[in-house]
Scaffold this active site. Structure first.
Site, PDB file in Angstrom:
ATOM      1  N   GLU B 157       0.821  -1.209   0.000  1.00 13.63           N
ATOM      2  CA  GLU B 157       0.000   0.000   0.000  1.00 13.63           C
ATOM      3  C   GLU B 157       0.854   1.258   0.000  1.00 13.63           C
ATOM      4  O   GLU B 157       0.551   2.241  -0.676  1.00 13.63           O
ATOM      5  CB  GLU B 157      -0.926   0.019   1.228  1.00 13.63           C
ATOM      6  CG  GLU B 157      -2.001  -1.046   1.208  1.00 13.63           C
ATOM      7  CD  GLU B 157      -2.842  -0.989  -0.048  1.00 13.63           C
ATOM      8  OE1 GLU B 157      -3.215   0.143  -0.467  1.00 13.63           O
ATOM      9  OE2 GLU B 157      -3.104  -2.045  -0.640  1.00 13.63           O
ATOM     10  N   SER B 243      19.564  -8.479  -7.839  1.00 11.85           N
ATOM     11  CA  SER B 243      18.387  -8.638  -8.702  1.00 11.85           C
ATOM     12  C   SER B 243      18.520  -9.751  -9.717  1.00 11.85           C
ATOM     13  O   SER B 243      17.517 -10.256 -10.202  1.00 11.85           O
ATOM     14  CB  SER B 243      18.117  -7.346  -9.464  1.00 11.85           C
ATOM     15  OG  SER B 243      18.149  -6.251  -8.605  1.00 11.85           O
ATOM     16  N   HIS B 372       3.750 -10.213  -9.340  1.00 14.61           N
ATOM     17  CA  HIS B 372       5.197 -10.434  -9.322  1.00 14.61           C
ATOM     18  C   HIS B 372       5.882  -9.335  -8.522  1.00 14.61           C
ATOM     19  O   HIS B 372       6.765  -9.591  -7.704  1.00 14.61           O
ATOM     20  CB  HIS B 372       5.728 -10.472 -10.750  1.00 14.61           C
ATOM     21  CG  HIS B 372       7.225 -10.354 -10.826  1.00 14.61           C
ATOM     22  ND1 HIS B 372       8.052 -11.380 -10.427  1.00 14.61           N
ATOM     23  CD2 HIS B 372       8.032  -9.340 -11.199  1.00 14.61           C
ATOM     24  CE1 HIS B 372       9.306 -10.986 -10.572  1.00 14.61           C
ATOM     25  NE2 HIS B 372       9.326  -9.763 -11.048  1.00 14.61           N
TER      26      HIS B 372
END
Lengths: 404, 480
Positions: B157, B243, B372
């Site tokens: 959120e 990553s 994702h």
């Protein structure tokens, strides 16, 4: 099992390489004080017999030298030292570091009992065991990744690429992890890895085996790059690279492994960021590294006969450049010639030209000349291959043009 | 790291050392064992020791050096041919030959079975075998799963509100995260992909520390250099997230190699998704771990999706678990949404990995109930009702809740108290993190190397001069 050549033994030390090898019984040279080492060496068979004495053994190794011109290296003149070939110097440096620090380990293809494809790791597996000298499967990205993981956990691995060109497969790990993880983890994990291997244009090895990877890697932040060119600096740079906490890529050259030189007996470590003054001079600064140093020195002989006084610097440190030494030289001579084996586009010479122009523009009397290989894959045919590499004749012509 | 026992072992290398590892009893590899049999097993059995007590002694250690170097075609690991079939000697060992030509099928008649302990209602299955979990551990596991779920929702959120730039949720995979972490010790080195913050949570990373990393502020251990969710903590043995997909798998094997040399009572653990197994790094690393007998646990979170690529487009094998035997690695398929099954299997895997010095592959079947990442809207490639069903009916958190409630260890009051507490803490952490200042300009140049070299010092000087000259072009709130 093949006979092995060892440095510095007294003939009385029996060395057995058979299956009953017992490391506790054998006194290997590097555990002793280095002043005890002598210049002679002995060839020992696998059953412990002395096969050749040192005078005959010396003949055994001199025929394979691929020098072009003088190897005018700066050795310490105080002690006689001992003679060895460049690959032996690398091995000596490696072995001294493995002896000194139990965290040092080696991994690569065929580095173990085969001794490495250029024999740099010969004898190490027998001495240190399979875990410290690890044979890997053919998966460069993965064993480089393994090395990075081991380094982050506290080991000091040395990853050998059988040929530098194969490390292109490891580019992902080198760029995205090796160079980066110290930074992105906020300094929590360090990667004291050494990645080394032979590169450069050999004798008709074909395009895939003649890569100059220093040009591809030079942009990666977080790594250091050095290139060795003599047995003296090979050993010193190998030791410095292993002791450094940063990831270091050590570039060796396929054709320089059999260079012979006398190096000091005492222990020495060179600085990773320093260039080497090969020949001081007044008229022109010639910057070079690795095999081109020998072409330059050969050209220097001709130039001296013609009345020029070139200053030759072997830059050694490819990333970062030693702009202090280079700058002092430029301020003295005001003319720069860069001789490299990289391709013209994006090579080390290109970066060096930019760096010198930026920093020492006011001191230059002429534009910087950069002699490099053409932007072509290295051909197999011997004559064609020779034309892609900068030859001494070109260097002489370039200096003459520059000094007009 | 302890630097014990790194002497060269050249002497032992050439002796034919017996590997005194006891193989895990056939009951664990193969047919399931009845609960009664498990309870009645003699105290000396390996399995009983494991089930009975938290930490049993090791079965014998393997030596550091391989005695195999100079033996040629040793067939130690291949099964014996009791039937007396004629055999051929090839490199790699003896094989029985057959005149009948038949191809091994590309897909098995039956898929590999999936180990599960609790049913959908959180009730233990009959004839199950699992490691007993105390009330304290079970309640802690549940609380951390709730914390993880709440943290994911609130940070998601926050990203939608523009407070952080990016976030990756682990919705639906809480059991994998927490239960596997609970089964490990703090000495085990964790190499995560990016959907495993629960492991850090279990080890004590505070909500404030999570928030600091997401906001990239001065208190972030990564010094603001990585995207949100790229956590890392050397003191908790959790290696900074990178990553790149699957690059952490060879790192784990390298770390396990380091642990093996140190003879430490610890293993390396690495997590990756179904998509990550397509990378070359996965293949080579697991092969390597098998050859080098490295103590690694490979945990694959098979959640069905690699961004928008379903597993049917990722591979055609029966999931990931069948790849283990292809490399010679012992493997198991587990219901990833069953916290107790995850806990038991990771515990067993750890004992085997360290005791027998071998890699273990665990395929945890689950579903990625969230998107994702915040840059993805998964309703574009899968039906919204499917997502909703997995999020509610198959939620691993509520499944564990049913179990602890049925044991009398949890209540509705405890639930609402926990959730509101965690929510309050998270909102507070975010508010604090938002206000902490960002890392200074000098942190742009540190840690590239151990000490900044001259070119970086020069570049820093240039940058500072530029900022001083044109302050209006640079963010005012970043300290110089």
């Amino acid at each position: 099992m093949a006979a092995a050549v060892f440095q510095g033994f007294g003939a009385s030390t029996a060395l057995s390489l058979s299956k009953s090898f017992d490391s506790k019984r054998v006194k290997l040279p590097f555990g002793r004080s280095l002043s005890e080492r002598r210049a002679s060496f002995v060839v020992v068979g696998s059953d412990g017999r002395v096969v050749l004495d040192s005078s005959r053994a010396r003949k055994l190794v001199t025929n394979a030298v691929a020098t072009k011109g003088d190897s005018a290296a700066a050795t310490s003149a105080s002690k006689p030292g001992h003679e060895l070939l460049l690959f032996e110097a690398l091995q000596e440096g490696l072995e001294e570091e493995m002896e000194r620090d139990p965290l040092v380990c080696v991994m690569g293809e065929d580095v173990g009992h085969y001794g490495g494809s250029y024999k740099v790791t010969k004898g190490l597996a027998t001495k240190y065991g399979d875990l410290r000298v690890l044979d890997t499967p053919i998966a460069e990205n993965s064993f480089t990744g393994m090395g990075i993981g081991a380094a982050m956990t506290g080991l000091r691995p040395i990853v050998e690429g059988m040929n530098m060109g194969f490390l292109l497969l490891a580019y992902n790990q080198i760029s995205n992890n090796c160079g980066m993880l110290h930074y992105t983890s906020g300094g929590q994990f360090k990667i004291p890895i050494v990645i080394r291997g032979p590169g450069g244009v050999g004798r008709q090895l074909g395009a895939e085996h003649s890569q100059r990877l220093e040009s591809y890697f030079q942009s990666i932040p977080g790594i250091q790059m050095v290139a060795c060119s003599t047995p003296y600096n090979a050993k010193g740079l190998m030791k410095a690279a292993i002791r450094s906490d940063n990831p270091v890529i050590l570039f060796e050259h396929v054709l320089l492994y059999n260079l012979k030189e006398r190096i000091p007996d005492e222990e020495y470590v060179l600085s990773l960021e320093e260039a080497e003054m090969v020949r001081p001079g007044e008229h022109v600064t010639i910057l070079t590294y690795s095999r081109m140093r020998y072409h330059v020195m050969q050209a220097a002989k001709t130039l001296v006969n013609k009345g020029y006084d070139p200053e030759v610097i072997d830059i050694r440190s490819l990333k970062p450049f030693d702009l202090y030494t280079i700058g002092n030289s430029v301020k003295k001579t005001h003319r720069v010639l860069i001789v490299e084996e990289c391709m013209r586009t994006g090579g080390i010479g290109a970066s060096l030209t930019a760096a010198i122009n930026e920093n020492f523009h006011d001191y230059l009397d002429a534009p910087i000349v950069c002699l490099s290989s053409q932007d072509v894959p290295t051909p197999y045919a011997g004559t064609l291959e020779e034309w892609t590499v900068v030859q001494p004749g070109q260097i002489v012509t370039a200096v003459e043009q520059l000094c007009k | 790291m302890a630097l014990c026992r790194r002497k060269p072992c050249a002497a032992s290398q050439f002796e034919l050392l017996r590997r005194s590892r006891g193989p895990a009893p056939a009951s664990l590899i193969g047919a399931p064992m009845s609960a009664a049999a498990a309870a009645a097993a003699p105290s000396s059995s390996w399995l009983a020791r494991l089930i009975g007590g938290p930490r049993a002694g090791w079965v014998g250690r393997t030596p550091r050096c391989s005695p195999r170097r100079f033996e040629s075609t040793v067939a130690e690991k291949l099964p014996r041919f009791a039937s007396g079939n004629l055999t051929m000697d090839f490199p790699g060992g003896k094989v029985a030959f057959t005149p009948k030509m038949s191809f091994i099928s590309e897909s098995p008649e039956e898929r590999a079975h999936c180990y599960r302990v609790l049913d959908e209602d959180g009730q233990p299955l009959v004839h199950g075998s699992f490691v007993q979990v105390s009330e304290q551990v079970a309640v802690r596991m549940y609380s951390e799963m709730v914390t993880l779920q709440t943290m994911d929702n609130i940070f998601y959120e926050a990203q939608r509100q523009g407070r952080i730039s990016f976030y990756v949720t682990s919705i639906g995979e809480e059991a994998i995260n927490i239960a596997s972490a609970a089964a490990l010790t703090f000495d085990d080195l964790v190499f995560p992909q990016y959907r495993e913050p629960g492991v850090l949570l279990w080890r004590g990373f505070t909500l404030q520390e999570f928030a600091n990393q997401c906001f990239g502020n001065r208190d972030d251990y990564g010094k603001g250099r990585q995207m949100p969710v790229h956590y890392g903590s050397n003191k908790l043995n959790y290696f900074t997230v990178s990553s790149t997909i699957a690059t952490q798998i060879p790192h784990a094997v390298g770390a396990a190699y380091s642990l093996k040399m140190d003879e430490k009572d610890a293993c390396a653990v690495t997590y990756f998704g179904d998509g990550g197994t397509s990378e070359g790094d996965f293949h080579a690393a697991i092969n390597f771990a098998a050859v080098r007998e490295a103590p690694v646990i490979f945990i694959c979170r098979n959640n069905g999706w690699a961004i928008s690529t379903p597993t049917a487009d990722q591979f055609r094998s029966d999931g990931i678990v069948v790849r283990g035997p292809a490399y010679g690695v012992r493997s198991i398929r587990v219901d990833g949404n069953d916290a107790l099954a995850m806990y038991s299997s990771v515990r067993a895997a750890r004992e085997m990995a360290i005791g027998e010095q071998r890699p273990i592959l665990i395929e945890a079947l689950t579903y990625r109930a969230g998107h994702h990442s915040t840059s993805d809207d998964s309703t574009k490639y899968r039906p919204a009702n499917e997502i909703e069903w997995w999020r509610t009916a198959r939620d691993p958190v509520s499944r564990l809740r049913k179990w602890i409630e049925s044991n009398g260890w949890w209540s509705d009051e405890a639930e609402s108290e926990l959730r509101s507490n965690v929510r309050k803490q998270l909102l507070h952490a975010i508010q604090v993190a938002e206000r902490v200042e960002k890392p200074p300009v000098s942190d742009l140049f540190t840690d590239v190397y151990d000490l900044p070299p001259s070119n970086l010092r020069e570049q820093e000087m240039l940058l500072r001069e530029t900022i001083k000259r044109y302050p209006q072009d640079y963010p005012g709130e970043v300290p110089v």
